[in-house]
Scaffold this motif. Structure first.
Motif, PDB file in Angstrom:
ATOM      1  N   ASN A  42      29.255  66.990 -23.450  1.00  0.00           N
ATOM      2  CA  ASN A  42      28.925  65.575 -23.369  1.00  0.00           C
ATOM      3  C   ASN A  42      30.210  64.776 -23.462  1.00  0.00           C
ATOM      4  O   ASN A  42      30.942  64.868 -24.448  1.00  0.00           O
ATOM      5  CB  ASN A  42      27.973  65.159 -24.501  1.00  0.00           C
ATOM      6  CG  ASN A  42      26.533  65.454 -24.159  1.00  0.00           C
ATOM      7  OD1 ASN A  42      26.036  65.027 -23.122  1.00  0.00           O
ATOM      8  ND2 ASN A  42      25.861  66.195 -25.020  1.00  0.00           N
ATOM      9  N   ASP A  43      30.479  64.005 -22.427  1.00  0.00           N
ATOM     10  CA  ASP A  43      31.667  63.157 -22.396  1.00  0.00           C
ATOM     11  C   ASP A  43      31.517  62.072 -23.458  1.00  0.00           C
ATOM     12  O   ASP A  43      30.550  61.313 -23.443  1.00  0.00           O
ATOM     13  CB  ASP A  43      31.804  62.524 -21.012  1.00  0.00           C
ATOM     14  CG  ASP A  43      33.091  61.751 -20.835  1.00  0.00           C
ATOM     15  OD1 ASP A  43      33.716  61.376 -21.854  1.00  0.00           O
ATOM     16  OD2 ASP A  43      33.476  61.522 -19.680  1.00  0.00           O
TER      17      ASP A  43
ATOM     18  N   LYS B  29      32.899  59.363 -23.721  1.00  0.00           N
ATOM     19  CA  LYS B  29      33.010  58.014 -23.160  1.00  0.00           C
ATOM     20  C   LYS B  29      31.772  57.624 -22.343  1.00  0.00           C
ATOM     21  O   LYS B  29      31.648  56.481 -21.935  1.00  0.00           O
ATOM     22  CB  LYS B  29      34.243  57.920 -22.271  1.00  0.00           C
ATOM     23  CG  LYS B  29      35.535  58.171 -23.024  1.00  0.00           C
ATOM     24  CD  LYS B  29      36.690  58.246 -22.066  1.00  0.00           C
ATOM     25  CE  LYS B  29      37.922  58.775 -22.783  1.00  0.00           C
ATOM     26  NZ  LYS B  29      38.937  59.209 -21.846  1.00  0.00           N
ATOM     27  N   ALA B  30      30.879  58.574 -22.096  1.00  0.00           N
ATOM     28  CA  ALA B  30      29.696  58.308 -21.277  1.00  0.00           C
ATOM     29  C   ALA B  30      28.640  57.548 -22.076  1.00  0.00           C
ATOM     30  O   ALA B  30      28.574  57.644 -23.302  1.00  0.00           O
ATOM     31  CB  ALA B  30      29.111  59.608 -20.766  1.00  0.00           C
ATOM     32  N   SER B  31      27.817  56.818 -21.364  1.00  0.00           N
ATOM     33  CA  SER B  31      26.757  56.055 -22.030  1.00  0.00           C
ATOM     34  C   SER B  31      25.543  56.926 -22.343  1.00  0.00           C
ATOM     35  O   SER B  31      24.740  56.589 -23.204  1.00  0.00           O
ATOM     36  CB  SER B  31      26.335  54.866 -21.168  1.00  0.00           C
ATOM     37  OG  SER B  31      25.848  55.329 -19.921  1.00  0.00           O
ATOM     38  N   ARG B  32      25.392  58.058 -21.641  1.00  0.00           N
ATOM     39  CA  ARG B  32      24.261  58.959 -21.869  1.00  0.00           C
ATOM     40  C   ARG B  32      24.734  60.300 -22.405  1.00  0.00           C
ATOM     41  O   ARG B  32      25.759  60.816 -21.983  1.00  0.00           O
ATOM     42  CB  ARG B  32      23.502  59.194 -20.561  1.00  0.00           C
ATOM     43  CG  ARG B  32      22.759  57.978 -20.093  1.00  0.00           C
ATOM     44  CD  ARG B  32      21.947  58.250 -18.847  1.00  0.00           C
ATOM     45  NE  ARG B  32      21.275  59.540 -18.906  1.00  0.00           N
ATOM     46  CZ  ARG B  32      20.724  60.128 -17.870  1.00  0.00           C
ATOM     47  NH1 ARG B  32      20.766  59.549 -16.691  1.00  0.00           N
ATOM     48  NH2 ARG B  32      20.114  61.285 -17.977  1.00  0.00           N
ATOM     49  N   GLN B  33      23.969  60.821 -23.327  1.00  0.00           N
ATOM     50  CA  GLN B  33      24.243  62.141 -23.882  1.00  0.00           C
ATOM     51  C   GLN B  33      23.029  63.029 -23.601  1.00  0.00           C
ATOM     52  O   GLN B  33      21.896  62.570 -23.692  1.00  0.00           O
ATOM     53  CB  GLN B  33      24.457  62.064 -25.403  1.00  0.00           C
ATOM     54  CG  GLN B  33      25.586  61.136 -25.825  1.00  0.00           C
ATOM     55  CD  GLN B  33      26.940  61.729 -25.535  1.00  0.00           C
ATOM     56  OE1 GLN B  33      27.202  62.861 -25.887  1.00  0.00           O
ATOM     57  NE2 GLN B  33      27.806  60.965 -24.899  1.00  0.00           N
TER      58      GLN B  33
END
Length: 153
Positions: A94-95, A97-101
């Motif tokens: 899971n990045d 910085k991403a908004s979704r996990q």
């Protein structure tokens, strides 16, 4: 009847543990067809794809990373552990910085220091996961494996 429906609906909404994701299958048939069976300790784990590959994956499914585990053999039941490769497992990247996990509950953690039963096929491949013959070495697994190999001629 109304009470039955309420009870059934309540049970259906209860959280289910990850162990219920796959049907429990007997270990003995897997041991019989395996080329190599041993108990060992994970001494090193590493991502197979690069971190850049995982970051640039198009979908969450593509971010499931393969992990290669080097396992030091300690108890050999069958075959020669030196003829097989590493044990493979999967994990989710899971990045941050991403908004979704994403969370995949069927994935299981394996890390250096864990002691596992390794069951490898004729190609020398062993996979570790929720529904695999390779699994954590605990008292239940030990009892099954020792009972099986004590009865094999």
């Amino acid at each position: 009847m109304k009470r039955f429906v309420i009870v059934w609906a309540s049970l259906a909404l209860m959280p289910v543990t990850a162990s219920a994701v796959c049907a429990i299958e007997p270990l003995e048939p897997e041991l019989e067809v395996a080329e190599t069976v041993y108990v060992g300790t994970v001494v090193r784990s590493a991502l197979i794809p690069s971190l850049d590959q995982l970051r640039s994956a198009a979908t969450l499914h593509d971010r499931r990373a393969a992990i290669r585990h080097v396992v030091e053999p300690e108890i050999v039941f069958k075959g020669d552990p030196s003829t097989m490769g590493a044990v493979l497992s999967r994990w989710q990247y899971n990045d941050p910085k991403a908004s979704r996990q994403a969370v995949f509950y069927e994935l299981t953690t394996l890390m250096p220091g864990d002691t596992i039963l390794v069951v490898a096929d004729e190609r020398g491949l062993a996979h570790y996961g929720l529904c695999t013959a390779s699994r954590i070495w605990n008292k239940d697994t030990e009892n099954l494996v020792r009972a099986y190999f004590s009865s094999v001629p």
